[in-house]
Write an enzyme that holds these catalytic residues in place. Structure first.
Site, short mmCIF file in Angstrom:
data_model
loop_
_atom_site.label_atom_id
_atom_site.label_comp_id
_atom_site.label_asym_id
_atom_site.label_seq_id
_atom_site.Cartn_x
_atom_site.Cartn_y
_atom_site.Cartn_z
CG ASP A 1 30.46 38.16 -10.96
OD1 ASP A 1 29.84 37.50 -10.31
OD2 ASP A 1 31.93 37.97 -10.64
CG ASP B 1 32.82 36.20 -4.82
OD1 ASP B 1 32.94 37.39 -3.80
OD2 ASP B 1 31.92 35.58 -4.82
CG ASP C 1 35.83 37.86 -12.48
OD1 ASP C 1 36.61 36.88 -11.91
OD2 ASP C 1 34.25 38.29 -12.21
#
Length: 218
Positions: free
Chosen positions: A7, A9, A166
């Site tokens: 991922d 951001d 995250d």
């Protein structure tokens, strides 16, 4: 060999300050009050449309009402250059280099639109590390649908895939794709780590290559 897909951001980069500033600039243009960055941070991860819907709801407006489309357009118009305050998380670059040295190939699978994804990767000089990049508008499906992650893995040409993210969306994406998931705990997640499916959690990118190596051996 192993493909490690990330991922973006909240995982490799902290872009929340710029995303929040962009959202607040759009709110002010539309005659609405800005929102706290901490609140806006919680809206990141499901794409621009969802972000703007959450911003509108938090501003007392209908999430899918008449303000949605023009605000998305205004947000996207400046998104390609919204990286003045975006930073790479500590130890990310050495971690990427260690994975490549270990024979891994790397990719990106994010819900950020593909144009600002490429722009911020170039700006931060991260673009050379990744063999494939999928954004939120690269396919008709977006995370947590597994299609973008599986497409990235297929393009990288490796049977063993590990996803690193995250957030709740990332955990669900990995589960849907049936691939191992490593969760970075310092990103934009709102749910306690122990409530999310994952193979291992880490709070420092210095730990990443060891975790990947353990999964490769497994």
């Amino acid at each position: 060999m192993t493909a490690v897909v990330f991922d973006l951001d909240g995982t490799l980069i902290d872009s929340a300050p710029d995303i929040a500033a962009n959202a607040n600039a759009v709110l002010e243009e539309m005659g609405m009050s800005p929102l706290p960055e901490a609140q806006l941070r919680g809206f990141i991860g499901k794409g621009v449309g969802h972000l703007i819907g959450q911003v509108l709801a938090a501003s007392g407006q209908a999430a899918d009402g008449p303000f949605h489309a023009p605000m998305v357009q205004r947000f996207n118009a400046r998104y390609d250059t919204a990286f003045e305050n975006t930073v790479i998380y500590p130890s990310v670059v050495p971690a990427l280099e260690a994975l490549i040295d270990a024979g891994c190939v790397l990719g990106i699978c994010t819900n950020k639109p593909i144009a600002p994804t490429h722009a911020v990767l170039r700006h931060l000089r991260l673009d050379g590390y990744f063999g494939v990049v999928y954004g939120g508008d690269s396919l008709s499906q977006r995370k947590p649908d597994p299609a973008p992650l599986l497409a990235a893995a297929k393009d990288l040409g490796h049977a063993q895939v590990i996803y690193v993210g995250d957030s709740e969306v990332d955990a669900e994406t990995a589960a849907n794709a049936k691939v191992p998931f490593l969760i970075y705990t310092e990103g934009y997640r709102k749910t306690p780590v122990h409530d999310l499916p994952h193979d291992a959690a880490f709070n420092d990118f210095k730990q990443l290559s060891g975790l990947v190596a353990a999964l490769m051996k497994g």
